[in-house]
Design a protein around this motif. Structure first.
Motif: not given
Length: 257
Positions: A27-28, A65-72, A81-86, A140-143
């Motif tokens: 996904h990254g 790195y930011l994508y991984l941080l958001c995904y976690i 994975s879509v929300l992590a990219t926002l 994003f914050m809701l999830h």
């Protein structure tokens, strides 16, 4: 038997977690390809050139790195994975809209100008801007998985160390950045972004701003500065030839601010 059963029950979970990492990495890579396509579209609209995108190693490292941080940070869900990219896409969008609308490169300090921007815009444009910015962030914050903030704090350590370097040792950070990246074009923020990337230059310019503030700190005490200026002038007066001194500022090459 109880301990053994607990251990065996944990094995499938461990296997499932291990199997997710290749998906996250895939996904990254897809995100990097998506951003490249996005940059090509913005280039066609008059935005930053993609001619040196292959030199933006620090940029894409920060993106992954930011994508991984958001995904976690997010709860397990179908659209994780879509929300992590926002947040990442939103940062890129702010950079490009700022550049296309104002002809300037976005910097962190420009965030303080956002309330004034909302005040001067017509209400329709202001509402559209607020929706574009805060609806994705709100989604994003809701999830976000708020039950595992400790794990998120652990994965945030690299980001905290980066922030500490920018604020605590800005001169060392800028020197290291200049050694690891492509040329910083002093007369063009846009070319520097094209060489090194949006996120990378965002950190570099903030480190430069921190250094400048530290250098200007002695001048904040106006009375003391006046005393020092008078002392220097008195020391130089015996050597003065009573000639005019002309200072020429070429704004095309140097921003006087």
């Amino acid at each position: 038997m109880t301990r053994l059963s607990r251990l065996l029950s944990c094995l499938p979970l461990a296997r499932n977690r291990a199997s997710t990492w290749p998906k996250v990495a895939l996904h990254g890579l897809f995100l990097v390809a998506l951003l490249y396509g996005y940059m090509r579209i913005m280039e066609g609209m008059g935005g930053f050139s993609t001619g040196h995108v292959y030199t933006q190693f620090i940029e894409f490292g920060l993106v992954l790195y930011l994508y991984l941080l958001c995904y976690i940070a997010l709860q397990p869900c179908r659209w994780r994975s879509v929300l992590a990219t926002l947040p990442i896409v939103l940062i890129y969008l702010v950079h490009d809209v700022f550049y296309l609308a104002l002809g300037k490169v976005f910097r962190l300090i420009n965030i303080i100008e956002f309330p004034e921007l909302i005040q001067v815009l017509p209400w329709r444009y202001a509402a559209l801007l607020l929706a574009v910015l805060f609806l994705p962030l709100g989604l994003f914050m809701l999830h976000v998985d708020y039950r595992r903030l400790g794990r998120l704090a652990l994965w945030s350590l690299p980001l905290l160390l980066l922030s500490a370097a920018i604020k605590g040792a800005p001169e060392a950070y800028t020197r290291s950045f200049e050694q690891l990246t492509v040329e910083i074009v002093n007369y063009s923020d846009g070319k520097s972004v094209e060489n090194n990337g949006r996120l990378a230059m965002l950190t570099y310019r903030e480190a430069q701003r921190t250094t400048a503030l530290a250098q200007l700190a002695p001048y904040h005490d106006r009375a003391r500065y006046d005393q020092q200026a008078v002392a220097v002038a008195d020391a130089l007066r015996p050597y003065a030839g009573r000639r005019n001194i002309h200072l020429i500022v070429l704004e095309s090459f140097l921003d006087p601010r």
